[in-house]
Motif scaffolding. Structure first.
Motif, mmCIF file in Angstrom:
data_model
loop_
_atom_site.group_PDB
_atom_site.id
_atom_site.type_symbol
_atom_site.label_atom_id
_atom_site.label_comp_id
_atom_site.label_asym_id
_atom_site.label_seq_id
_atom_site.Cartn_x
_atom_site.Cartn_y
_atom_site.Cartn_z
ATOM 1 N N LEU A 93 4.750 -0.910 2.793
ATOM 2 C CA LEU A 93 4.268 0.455 2.625
ATOM 3 C C LEU A 93 5.231 1.250 1.751
ATOM 4 C CD1 LEU A 93 3.281 1.262 6.327
ATOM 5 C CD2 LEU A 93 1.787 0.381 4.512
ATOM 6 N N GLN A 94 4.664 2.208 1.031
ATOM 7 C CA GLN A 94 5.469 3.168 0.270
ATOM 8 C C GLN A 94 4.980 4.585 0.589
ATOM 9 O OE1 GLN A 94 3.452 0.951 -1.980
ATOM 10 N NE2 GLN A 94 4.809 -0.629 -1.166
ATOM 11 N N GLU A 95 5.849 5.534 0.295
ATOM 12 C CA GLU A 95 5.592 6.954 0.536
ATOM 13 C C GLU A 95 5.212 7.189 2.002
ATOM 14 O OE1 GLU A 95 3.726 10.778 -1.898
ATOM 15 O OE2 GLU A 95 3.067 8.754 -2.450
ATOM 16 N N THR A 96 6.049 6.634 2.883
ATOM 17 C CA THR A 96 5.792 6.775 4.316
ATOM 18 C C THR A 96 6.039 8.197 4.814
ATOM 19 O OG1 THR A 96 8.050 6.008 4.759
ATOM 20 C CG2 THR A 96 6.272 4.359 4.823
ATOM 21 N N LYS A 97 6.900 8.941 4.110
ATOM 22 C CA LYS A 97 7.169 10.352 4.429
ATOM 23 C C LYS A 97 7.555 10.545 5.897
ATOM 24 C CE LYS A 97 4.058 12.252 0.884
ATOM 25 N NZ LYS A 97 2.861 13.072 0.622
ATOM 26 N N TRP A 139 0.839 -1.198 0.000
ATOM 27 C CA TRP A 139 0.000 0.000 0.000
ATOM 28 C C TRP A 139 0.875 1.249 0.000
ATOM 29 C CZ3 TRP A 139 -3.113 2.297 4.663
ATOM 30 C CH2 TRP A 139 -4.026 3.250 4.181
ATOM 31 N N ASN A 140 0.635 2.128 -0.953
ATOM 32 C CA ASN A 140 1.199 3.479 -0.877
ATOM 33 C C ASN A 140 0.324 4.250 0.098
ATOM 34 O OD1 ASN A 140 1.463 6.319 -1.267
ATOM 35 N ND2 ASN A 140 2.571 5.938 -3.172
ATOM 36 N N ILE A 141 0.824 4.430 1.305
ATOM 37 C CA ILE A 141 0.017 4.983 2.391
ATOM 38 C C ILE A 141 -0.019 6.512 2.366
ATOM 39 C CG2 ILE A 141 1.924 5.042 4.063
ATOM 40 C CD1 ILE A 141 -0.097 4.035 6.180
ATOM 41 N N ASN A 142 0.945 7.135 1.661
ATOM 42 C CA ASN A 142 0.973 8.597 1.550
ATOM 43 C C ASN A 142 0.985 9.260 2.931
ATOM 44 O OD1 ASN A 142 0.992 11.138 0.444
ATOM 45 N ND2 ASN A 142 -1.122 11.101 -0.270
ATOM 46 N N SER A 143 1.961 8.902 3.738
ATOM 47 C CA SER A 143 2.248 9.391 5.091
ATOM 48 C C SER A 143 1.773 8.398 6.156
ATOM 49 C CB SER A 143 1.640 10.759 5.394
ATOM 50 O OG SER A 143 1.891 11.097 6.752
ATOM 51 N N VAL A 144 2.727 7.666 6.720
ATOM 52 C CA VAL A 144 2.393 6.637 7.699
ATOM 53 C C VAL A 144 1.890 7.230 9.006
ATOM 54 C CG1 VAL A 144 4.774 6.443 8.590
ATOM 55 C CG2 VAL A 144 3.201 4.491 8.762
ATOM 56 N N ARG A 145 2.399 8.393 9.390
ATOM 57 C CA ARG A 145 1.918 8.981 10.643
ATOM 58 C C ARG A 145 0.523 9.573 10.487
ATOM 59 N NH1 ARG A 145 6.654 12.830 12.594
ATOM 60 N NH2 ARG A 145 6.908 13.063 10.337
ATOM 61 N N LEU A 146 0.270 10.198 9.353
ATOM 62 C CA LEU A 146 -1.040 10.786 9.114
ATOM 63 C C LEU A 146 -2.124 9.711 9.029
ATOM 64 C CD1 LEU A 146 -2.758 13.309 8.416
ATOM 65 C CD2 LEU A 146 -2.202 12.887 6.019
ATOM 66 N N ARG A 147 -1.775 8.590 8.424
ATOM 67 C CA ARG A 147 -2.789 7.563 8.153
ATOM 68 C C ARG A 147 -2.606 6.305 9.006
ATOM 69 N NH1 ARG A 147 -2.086 10.454 3.469
ATOM 70 N NH2 ARG A 147 -4.056 11.379 2.791
ATOM 71 N N LEU A 148 -1.888 6.434 10.110
ATOM 72 C CA LEU A 148 -1.719 5.287 11.004
ATOM 73 C C LEU A 148 -3.056 4.668 11.421
ATOM 74 C CD1 LEU A 148 0.280 3.493 12.589
ATOM 75 C CD2 LEU A 148 0.143 5.162 14.460
#
Length: 270
Positions: free
Chosen positions: A36-40, A10-19
């Motif tokens: 995960l990708q795009e964890t930023k 999953w490209n989560i597009n920010s792991v902290r934002l979408r935890l």
């Protein structure tokens, strides 16, 4: 007796934002391994505690502030693949590899986040597009040097939709980055380099539409359904007959504060 292995990407597009969304994903898919990708997220700020609460005791993360970043979350033990290349020598956290302690023997797992490539499909006018092509070419050459992949899985946001029905309009997207002929040719060479098997198309024939990404720009993404298949799972030829099912979690695109990508899973019987 075979045991199942469920691998999701999953490209989560920010792991902290979408935890919080990882809990929803886990409730539906119950992956053994989630890439995960795009964890930023720089490594020192990675939310290990929240990840462990979901039962992922083993984590390999490579991240940086604000951009890119990849992570492998696993319920089964693994060892890090420490000697894989730094692609294009940029140190930009676009790949992490591990060797899973999987049923039936070790499995090498690669999690990739290929550069998006900007908006102009011309390396002379757009350095981002050049970087994308160089990245894929370098990965292709490296895997080709290894020979046919064995007990291996490659997943990630590869940012290329290679087949005609991997996009909502083949004709209209031929000049749009992610579906241009030069990108498709490059991705096909990468796939062929180690004889990777496209696991999603193993289940869904090439003449059927298949998407994993819907743009934020669409007012009603579901009604428009102008998707692309940018997220991939490839398996080595010796795992092809182990594939038992796949799942694309399309409802995730409608979650609150959703990523523009949705989770993708394959299950293998090992």
């Amino acid at each position: 007796m075979s045991r199942s292995l469920r691998v999701a990407t999953w490209n989560i597009n920010s792991v902290r934002l979408r935890l919080p969304l990882l809990r929803e994903l886990d409730a539906v898919l119950r992956p053994d391994v989630l890439c995960l990708q795009e964890t930023k997220c720089p490594d020192e700020l990675f939310p290990h505690e929240g990840i462990r609460e979901l039962g992922f005791e083993h984590v390999a993360a490579r991240g940086m502030k604000g951009y890119n970043g990849v992570a492998i979350l696993s319920r089964i033990p693994f060892t890090h693949r420490a000697n894989d290349p730094d692609w294009c020598m940029k140190g930009d956290c676009r790949h992490v590899g591990v060797t899973l302690d999987a049923p039936g023997g070790p499995i090498d797992l690669h999690d990739f986040y290929v550069p998006a490539g900007g908006d102009i499909p011309d390396r002379e006018l757009n350095v981002k597009f050049g970087h994308k092509l160089d990245f894929v070419a370098e990965a292709t050459a490296w895997f080709q040097a290894q020979g046919t992949a064995k007990r291996s899985i490659l997943v990630g946001d590869l940012n290329i939709a290679p087949l005609e029905h991997d996009v909502w309009s083949h004709k209209q997207l031929l000049t749009v980055v992610s579906h241009t002929p030069i990108e498709v040719e490059a991705l096909t060479k990468w796939q062929n380099a180690a004889e990777w098997v496209d696991a999603l198309r193993h289940f869904v024939p090439a003449d059927q539409k298949l998407y994993t990404w819907w743009s934020y720009r669409a007012k009603d993404w579901e009604a428009a359904d102008r998707g692309r298949r940018l997220d991939h799972i490839w398996v080595s030829p010796d795992l092809k007959d182990k594939l038992v099912r796949h799942q694309i979690l399309k409802p995730a695109r409608g979650w609150e504060r959703a990523s523009d990508h949705v989770p993708v899973l394959v299950e293998l019987a090992l």
